[in-house]
Scaffold this active site. Structure first.
Site, PDB file in Angstrom:
ATOM      1  N   LYS A  99       0.824  -1.207   0.000  1.00  0.00           N
ATOM      2  CA  LYS A  99       0.000   0.000   0.000  1.00  0.00           C
ATOM      3  C   LYS A  99       0.860   1.260   0.000  1.00  0.00           C
ATOM      4  O   LYS A  99       0.637   2.177  -0.796  1.00  0.00           O
ATOM      5  CB  LYS A  99      -0.927  -0.020   1.226  1.00  0.00           C
TER       6      LYS A  99
ATOM      7  N   ARG B 117      -3.403   2.782   8.671  1.00  0.00           N
ATOM      8  CA  ARG B 117      -3.697   1.484   8.039  1.00  0.00           C
ATOM      9  C   ARG B 117      -2.447   0.630   7.939  1.00  0.00           C
ATOM     10  O   ARG B 117      -1.347   1.144   7.801  1.00  0.00           O
ATOM     11  CB  ARG B 117      -4.213   1.675   6.611  1.00  0.00           C
TER      12      ARG B 117
ATOM     13  N   GLY C  64      -8.095  -7.551   4.785  1.00  0.00           N
ATOM     14  CA  GLY C  64      -8.942  -7.688   5.972  1.00  0.00           C
ATOM     15  C   GLY C  64      -8.304  -8.399   7.149  1.00  0.00           C
ATOM     16  O   GLY C  64      -8.948  -8.631   8.155  1.00  0.00           O
TER      17      GLY C  64
ATOM     18  N   MET D  52      -5.571  -7.431   8.916  1.00  0.00           N
ATOM     19  CA  MET D  52      -4.987  -6.571   9.956  1.00  0.00           C
ATOM     20  C   MET D  52      -5.894  -5.373  10.201  1.00  0.00           C
ATOM     21  O   MET D  52      -6.944  -5.247   9.589  1.00  0.00           O
ATOM     22  CB  MET D  52      -3.588  -6.165   9.536  1.00  0.00           C
TER      23      MET D  52
ATOM     24  N   ARG E 225      -3.553  -1.254  -6.082  1.00  0.00           N
ATOM     25  CA  ARG E 225      -2.679  -2.434  -5.988  1.00  0.00           C
ATOM     26  C   ARG E 225      -3.079  -3.397  -7.091  1.00  0.00           C
ATOM     27  O   ARG E 225      -4.187  -3.306  -7.625  1.00  0.00           O
ATOM     28  CB  ARG E 225      -2.817  -3.106  -4.624  1.00  0.00           C
TER      29      ARG E 225
ATOM     30  N   HIS F   4      -4.178 -43.870  -0.788  1.00  0.00           N
ATOM     31  CA  HIS F   4      -4.803 -44.552  -1.919  1.00  0.00           C
ATOM     32  C   HIS F   4      -5.926 -43.724  -2.535  1.00  0.00           C
ATOM     33  O   HIS F   4      -5.963 -43.478  -3.739  1.00  0.00           O
ATOM     34  CB  HIS F   4      -5.333 -45.909  -1.432  1.00  0.00           C
TER      35      HIS F   4
ATOM     36  N   SER G  72      13.568 -42.853 -12.769  1.00  0.00           N
ATOM     37  CA  SER G  72      12.379 -42.047 -12.528  1.00  0.00           C
ATOM     38  C   SER G  72      12.229 -41.939 -11.017  1.00  0.00           C
ATOM     39  O   SER G  72      12.193 -42.954 -10.312  1.00  0.00           O
ATOM     40  CB  SER G  72      11.159 -42.710 -13.150  1.00  0.00           C
TER      41      SER G  72
ATOM     42  N   CYS H 254       8.049 -39.384 -11.254  1.00  0.00           N
ATOM     43  CA  CYS H 254       6.663 -39.839 -11.410  1.00  0.00           C
ATOM     44  C   CYS H 254       5.915 -39.862 -10.093  1.00  0.00           C
ATOM     45  O   CYS H 254       4.778 -40.292 -10.022  1.00  0.00           O
ATOM     46  CB  CYS H 254       6.602 -41.196 -12.111  1.00  0.00           C
TER      47      CYS H 254
ATOM     48  N   TYR I 228      11.900 -34.790 -17.762  1.00  0.00           N
ATOM     49  CA  TYR I 228      10.438 -34.699 -17.749  1.00  0.00           C
ATOM     50  C   TYR I 228       9.888 -34.818 -16.333  1.00  0.00           C
ATOM     51  O   TYR I 228      10.565 -35.297 -15.424  1.00  0.00           O
ATOM     52  CB  TYR I 228       9.805 -35.777 -18.635  1.00  0.00           C
TER      53      TYR I 228
END
Ligand code: PEP
Ligand code: MG
Length: 916
Positions: A29, A99, A108, A110, A366, A486, A798, A865, A885
């Site tokens: 700000k 502020r 919102g 603080m 902002r 799972h 991998s 992976c 990859y």
């Protein structure tokens, strides 16, 4: 003597001491207020106390640096000069707003105190100056209400229970007064009423808090500054920082600014606006305003704001007057400023303004928050408008923002009104609603009866036997389990909404009900899940479809221009493979062969697999494997075909075999019959498979060592399927991957099987060679450290970071849900390591494995992976250590593509970092 440290930065007139780039010191700000002054916009004068003061305040037992007071007074004098008024002066008083302003916005979270400097003597001066006594009394009662709450109560650490605080008690006095006067709205109260209310408020403050409201302006100022610093360590702010990953050390700045008033009558107003629509990304000025009001009235939703212009009107706001119509010339000026600001910042901005008696002031600007859809649209539009370049457009969209473009969502309007039952880990994104069903079998049964039934499968945890029911359900909710349990893995793979580890859920099997913190729900009751946030709601919330979106396709095409990492998917069926290709997958990085034994059409192969598992001799086992062969080959062939030449990594069977032994009595009897053994023999064989710690037991390559014929069958199926496709003129490229390796001799053993089978298949199909790679997973710390030895037998590595994390931390991936919440809350862990690669440890092991692997085999192919392959910070890490990859669930492919491109762009911007 060393120069005095500068703690206070002035802004006002035509020149500010700060600028937009100084966010770290001045907060977002403060830096933007300074920038607006510097580009000549009308900003009420003020000054910013730096974030360093906040840090010093906490480091030094809540004491300010000694230079601060003098610097504040000096800056205040400049503000007074600029505004032509004096703080605390009874004839010509200046009022201030105080502020917070952190480096990144914490909306919102603080505190703010407005109208500081008002007391019984300054108010008289202000009444004379403005000729508007009603407004002045109203401002004074607002100050008392805010200040007593924020400074005298919260900052003093004496906040009582919700609804019992001083603010609520003052609010109550306001209500009483309105009732007594028969007023509907605050604005109906008269000047006299408000004057009386000020005195009632003061008496109440004294009574509730035991001390009088401070009349001294300076005391008010320092009280308010202190309260803003205190609010940095407030509960709300701390938990917000935890969620957003903002470090505590950043601290907040404090902005002290001259008050301007939008509540001085009908030629005054206040509003909040965006330079483009933040919900859709459409390019038009969008906002809300209120006549005769202060900023907090717009934000707090006390009054329904009006649309700022005609184009922003909706059917609900059609009848309301726009600023464009009510104050056309001020609107024009604001519109011009908003265009200039967007051009200057080259981004969509969120602005706050106040009109005081016809004069426009800018109070804040902002970079505006936006949702995923809007982020993508704005990035593309701004690129098109030549406001930004391609790299900037890519950096404008956070990878996680793409999620919402890929799944159906709960309707945010419904969500805002709904009752949250409990929270869990957000394992599968998107939204879903359905009726509670407690067993997988019931889910399957219900769907058979009514294919359109909407069900949510609620379980303590899921296991492979639940898979059919999981497919049948709209979503899965479990009481236990972590992000790689799972249920989470399977759901994410399918792109299904899923929440795991919702520990408040207790299933009562006697009554077939679930109890959530005392609230009872029974089977058939409706619940709704927000799988992106992990929230469970009571009732049947609406869902909105996030259909395929042209902008997304265009954006991802742009993204692909910049990324270096390839993105593959983890998929186990031809359908998933196709879905992933639609999302841009360039291969399969993990085909878990065991998954073909769950789900659609798996009954027969599963039966043969189970027969194989319960076999006690090699002959029995080979017979079962022979029966199984054709199913495996068919699946492999289908998947290779779906990927048309993109590499597909088939992993040999991994889980401990006992996982496949059925619990269902009929199934057990059927198997015993097929093997021609008694039930006692069956139970004995099944019992032998039991392990105390199966995750570290007889699994992965260990199965292939004990039962080489299993590996043999799989390798043969893979090569035969490939050979057939090639013969049919199609493209196919398999990669065979051995899991859970810890020592090179395991691979040497499996290699012998390969050396036998490969030439046999080549000969069978009359082919000289069948293109392929053979490699291993690195998912055990020992394997990472012995990567040079292992690389002798592996053409690729991998990284199985699910297991690698499990074994590095010693946290069971299936049980972490039981304590992860505590660990995160108590800051023992910063994040769930099963979601983000823990770079100093798991990451370090990966780095070592890469280096050692390359030292023996410079062209070794390296990929990942584990589930981390679709998580943006982990993708960035994989880019940095030079993997070729990443592989992730189909629905995370677009996210990984964007994360990979962003990592590559960051590299271009900061090439020095790479050398580290
Ligand atoms: C891993 O361990 O990271 C992995 C991909 O294998 P799985 O999750 O099947 O154990
Ligand atoms: Mg593994």
């Amino acid at each position: 003597m060393a120069a005095t440290k500068k703690y206070v930065y002035y802004f006002g007139g035509k020149k500010a001491e700060g600028k937009a780039e100084m966010k770290e010191l001045l907060g977002g700000k403060g830096a933007n207020l300074a920038e607006m002054v510097n580009i000549g916009l009308p900003v009420p004068a003020g000054f910013t106390i730096t974030t360093e003061v906040c840090t010093a305040y906490y480091a030094n037992k809540k004491k300010y640096p000694k230079e601060l007071k003098e610097q504040v007074l000096k800056a205040l004098a400049k503000v007074e000069k600029d505004m032509g008024a004096k703080f605390g002066d009874k004839n010509n008083p200046l009022l201030l707003s105080i502020r917070s302003g952190a480096r990144s916005s914490m909306p919102g979270m603080m505190e703010t105190v407005l109208n500081v400097g008002l007391n019984n003597s300054t108010r008289e001066g202000l009444i004379k100056k403005t000729g508007n006594a009603r407004f002045v009394y109203d401002s004074q009662r607002r100050l008392i209400q805010m200040y007593s709450d924020v400074v005298m109560e919260k900052a003093a650490g004496i906040e009582p229970a919700e609804g019992k605080g001083v603010r609520a008690q003052l609010e109550n006095e306001l209500h009483k007064m309105k009732e007594a006067r028969g007023c509907k709205s605050d604005t109906d109260l008269s000047e006299e009423d408000l004057k009386e209310l000020v005195e009632i408020y003061k008496a109440k403050v004294k009574k509730v808090l035991g001390k009088p409201f401070p009349e001294n302006a300076m005391e008010q100022l320092w009280g308010a500054i202190g309260a803003v610093f205190q609010s940095w360590m407030g509960k709300r702010a701390i938990s917000y920082r935890r969620i957003e990953g903002i470090p505590d050390e950043w601290g907040t700045a404090v902005n002290v600014q001259s008050m301007v008033f939008g509540n001085m009558g009908d030629n005054s107003a206040t509003g909040v606006a965006f330079t483009r629509n933040p919900a859709t990304g459409e390019n038009y000025f969008y906002g809300e305003w209120l006549i005769n009001a202060q900023g907090e009235d717009v934000v707090a939703g006390i009054r329904t704001p009006n649309p700022i212009n005609e184009v922003g009107k909706s059917e609900h706001t059609e009848h309301l007057v726009s600023l464009e119509k009510a104050m056309p010339s001020t609107y024009k000026e604001l519109h011009k400023i908003e265009r200039a600001l967007e051009k200057h910042y080259k981004d969509m901005l969120d602005i706050e303004f106040t009109i005081q008696e016809g004069k426009l002031y800018m109070l804040q600007c902002r970079v505006g928050k936006r949702n995923g859809t809007a982020a993508v649209k704005m990035a593309l539009d701004m690129l098109n408008e030549k406001l930004i370049d391609e790299k900037t457009a890519i950096m404008r969209v956070q990878p996680s923002q793409l999620e919402e473009l890929l799944f159906p969502l709960l309707d945010p309007k419904d969500e805002a009104k709904a009752h949250v039952l409990c929270k869990g880990l957000p394992a599968g994104p998107g939204g879903a609603k359905g009726q509670i069903v407690l067993t997988a079998a019931d889910a399957v049964e219900k769907i058979k009866k009514d294919p359109n039934a909407k069900l949510i499968l609620v379980r303590e945890e899921t296991n492979p036997e639940d898979i059919e029911g999981m497919r049948a359900a709209q979503a899965i909710l479990t009481a236990r389990g972590g992000m790689t349990s799972h249920a989470a893995l399977v759901a994410r793979g399918w792109g299904k909404c899923c929440i795991v580890g919702a520990a408040d859920i207790k299933i009562d099997w006697n009554t077939r009900t679930i109890n959530i913190k005392g609230e009872k729900l029974k089977e058939g009751d409706w619940i709704s899940l927000n799988g992106t946030k992990g929230l469970v709601y009571k009732g049947d919330l609406q869902t909105v479809s996030a259909a395929e979106n042209k902008d997304l396709v265009k954006f991802l095409t742009l993204v692909d221009k910049y990324r270096k990492l390839k993105v593959r998917t983890n998929a186990d069926t031809p359908e998933d493979a196709l879905k992933a290709r639609q999302f841009g997958a360039e291969g399969i990085g993990l085909f878990r062969t065991e998954h073909m034994f769950y789900g659609k059409g798996s009954e027969e192969p599963l039966f043969h697999l189970r027969k194989m598992i319960i076999s006690s001799t090699e002959t029995e086992r080979r017979a079962a494997l022979n029966d199984l062969f054709k199913y495996v080959k068919k699946d492999v062939k289908g998947t290779l075909a779906a990927m048309s030449g993109f590499p597909v990594t088939f992993r040999t069977i991994d889980p401990p075999l006992h996982e496949f032994v059925p619990e269902n009595r009929d199934e057990r009897v059927r198997l015993a019959k097929a093997l021609n053994i008694t039930m006692e023999q069956f139970e004995e064989r099944a019992g032998k498979l039991h392990e105390v710690n199966p995750m570290m037991g007889h699994r992965g390559v260990r199965l292939g060592v004990t039962y080489p014929e299993i590996t043999e069958m799989q390798i043969r199926a893979i090569f035969e399927a490939t050979a057939e496709l090639l013969k049919e003129g199609k493209k196919a490229f398999p990669e065979i991957m051995i899991p859970v390796t810890c020592i090179e001799t395991e691979l040497a053993h499996q290699y012998e099987i390969f050396n036998k089978v490969y030439p046999e298949v080549c000969q069978k199909y009359g082919m000289k060679k069948i293109p392929h790679l053979i490699g291993t997973m690195i998912e055990i710390p020992r394997a990472a450290l012995a990567a040079d030895k292992i690389a002798k037998y592996a053409q690729f590595f991998s990284f199985g970071t699910n297991d690698l994390t499990q074994m590095t931390f010693g946290f069971s991936r299936d049980d972490i849900g039981g304590f992860l919440g505590d660990y995160l809350e108590k800051k023992i862990l910063p994040v769930d390591p099963f979601q983000q690669i823990d770079q100093p440890t798991v990451g370090e092991l990966m780095k070592i494995a890469c280096e050692r692997g390359r030292s023996v085999r410079p062209d070794i192919k390296l990929g990942i992976c584990g589930e981390h392959g679709g998580e943006p910070t982990s993708v960035e890490f994989c880019h940095r250590i030079g993997l070729s990859y990443v592989s992730c669930s189909p629905f995370r492919v677009p996210i990984a593509r964007l994360a990979a491109a962003r990592a590559a762009i960051k590299d271009i911007k900061a090439p020095a970092k790479k050398k580290k």
